[in-house]
Motif scaffolding. Structure first.
Motif, mmCIF file in Angstrom:
data_model
loop_
_atom_site.group_PDB
_atom_site.id
_atom_site.type_symbol
_atom_site.label_atom_id
_atom_site.label_comp_id
_atom_site.label_asym_id
_atom_site.label_seq_id
_atom_site.Cartn_x
_atom_site.Cartn_y
_atom_site.Cartn_z
ATOM 1 N N GLY A 51 94.248 7.564 21.016
ATOM 2 C CA GLY A 51 94.123 9.362 20.999
ATOM 3 C C GLY A 51 94.129 10.331 20.310
ATOM 4 O O GLY A 51 94.537 11.707 20.743
ATOM 5 N N VAL A 52 93.398 9.683 19.074
ATOM 6 C CA VAL A 52 92.845 10.440 18.287
ATOM 7 C C VAL A 52 91.661 11.187 18.186
ATOM 8 O O VAL A 52 90.999 9.700 18.369
ATOM 9 C CB VAL A 52 93.668 10.517 16.415
ATOM 10 C CG1 VAL A 52 93.274 11.763 15.849
ATOM 11 C CG2 VAL A 52 94.943 10.545 16.629
ATOM 12 N N GLY A 53 90.939 12.524 18.645
ATOM 13 C CA GLY A 53 89.824 12.190 17.955
ATOM 14 C C GLY A 53 88.424 12.044 16.868
ATOM 15 O O GLY A 53 89.704 12.466 16.047
ATOM 16 N N VAL A 54 87.688 11.835 17.046
ATOM 17 C CA VAL A 54 86.932 11.656 15.370
ATOM 18 C C VAL A 54 86.140 12.051 15.586
ATOM 19 O O VAL A 54 85.221 11.843 16.593
ATOM 20 C CB VAL A 54 86.808 10.428 14.605
ATOM 21 C CG1 VAL A 54 88.284 10.747 14.232
ATOM 22 C CG2 VAL A 54 86.728 9.429 15.616
ATOM 23 N N SER A 55 85.324 12.589 14.944
ATOM 24 C CA SER A 55 84.064 13.438 14.857
ATOM 25 C C SER A 55 82.836 12.147 15.313
ATOM 26 O O SER A 55 83.025 11.828 14.503
ATOM 27 C CB SER A 55 83.786 14.839 13.559
ATOM 28 O OG SER A 55 83.487 13.236 12.869
ATOM 29 N N VAL A 56 81.268 12.221 15.286
ATOM 30 C CA VAL A 56 80.540 11.363 15.207
ATOM 31 C C VAL A 56 80.120 11.011 14.345
ATOM 32 O O VAL A 56 79.629 9.743 13.620
ATOM 33 C CB VAL A 56 79.024 11.992 16.134
ATOM 34 C CG1 VAL A 56 77.817 10.653 15.932
ATOM 35 C CG2 VAL A 56 79.671 11.995 17.592
ATOM 36 N N SER A 57 80.229 11.763 12.717
ATOM 37 C CA SER A 57 80.392 11.918 11.422
ATOM 38 C C SER A 57 81.261 10.612 10.834
ATOM 39 O O SER A 57 80.870 9.261 10.378
ATOM 40 C CB SER A 57 80.100 13.273 10.812
ATOM 41 O OG SER A 57 80.641 13.316 11.004
ATOM 42 N N THR A 58 82.334 11.199 11.409
ATOM 43 C CA THR A 58 83.607 9.789 10.316
ATOM 44 C C THR A 58 83.087 9.067 11.335
ATOM 45 O O THR A 58 83.372 7.500 10.632
ATOM 46 C CB THR A 58 84.569 11.147 11.125
ATOM 47 O OG1 THR A 58 84.591 12.875 10.792
ATOM 48 C CG2 THR A 58 86.144 10.497 11.014
ATOM 49 N N ALA A 59 82.912 8.913 12.027
ATOM 50 C CA ALA A 59 82.840 7.324 13.561
ATOM 51 C C ALA A 59 82.473 6.614 12.669
ATOM 52 O O ALA A 59 81.763 5.347 12.312
ATOM 53 C CB ALA A 59 82.699 7.715 14.846
ATOM 54 N N ALA A 60 80.847 7.270 12.041
ATOM 55 C CA ALA A 60 79.349 6.877 11.463
ATOM 56 C C ALA A 60 79.954 5.882 10.209
ATOM 57 O O ALA A 60 79.579 5.336 9.641
ATOM 58 C CB ALA A 60 78.885 7.451 11.578
ATOM 59 N N TYR A 61 80.224 6.668 9.231
ATOM 60 C CA TYR A 61 81.033 5.958 8.934
ATOM 61 C C TYR A 61 82.598 4.913 8.142
ATOM 62 O O TYR A 61 82.207 4.366 7.912
ATOM 63 C CB TYR A 61 82.205 7.017 7.318
ATOM 64 C CG TYR A 61 80.974 8.544 6.697
ATOM 65 C CD1 TYR A 61 79.563 8.163 6.002
ATOM 66 C CD2 TYR A 61 81.423 9.921 6.881
ATOM 67 C CE1 TYR A 61 79.095 9.055 5.582
ATOM 68 C CE2 TYR A 61 80.466 10.618 6.541
ATOM 69 C CZ TYR A 61 79.511 10.823 5.673
ATOM 70 O OH TYR A 61 78.395 11.333 5.580
ATOM 71 N N LEU A 62 83.244 4.942 9.290
ATOM 72 C CA LEU A 62 83.829 3.639 9.984
ATOM 73 C C LEU A 62 82.711 3.261 10.151
ATOM 74 O O LEU A 62 83.028 1.735 9.789
ATOM 75 C CB LEU A 62 84.706 4.555 11.082
ATOM 76 C CG LEU A 62 85.770 5.365 10.682
ATOM 77 C CD1 LEU A 62 86.447 5.812 12.397
ATOM 78 C CD2 LEU A 62 86.810 4.664 9.950
#
Length: 94
Positions: A51-62
């Motif tokens: 339920g928490v949105g993350v940015s695309v750049s954060t998702a890339a690091y994940l």
């Protein structure tokens, strides 16, 4: 069964089941194969799961971090298997 050289105390061989020996490699390999390739998909999955949105750049690091962890754990388990088979010598002074 082997014995200690100093006191002759017998040591029982502990054998783990096949599943316990391979479960970490199976989980790491499955995560590596099933990992989404685009960061937007990871951001969507994180949003759906938590339920928490993350940015695309954060998702890339994940994504990069998960790839590193999965690959590292697979290499570690492969090293342990080679060492157990006697094909890899330890450099810890043994």
């Amino acid at each position: 069964m082997s014995a200690h050289a100093c006191c002759g105390h017998k040591i029982a061989a502990v054998r783990r089941s096949f599943w316990k020996r391979t479960s970490g490699g199976v989980v790491s390999g499955a995560l590596l194969v099933l990992l989404p390739k685009c960061p937007m998909c990871i951001a969507a999955y994180v949003a759906l799961a938590t339920g928490v949105g993350v940015s695309v750049s954060t998702a890339a690091y994940l994504r990069e971090g998960m790839i590193g962890l999965c690959a590292g754990s697979l290499m570690l388990m492969a090293g342990w298997s080679l060492q157990r088979a006697g094909l890899l010598k330890s450099r810890l002074g043994r």
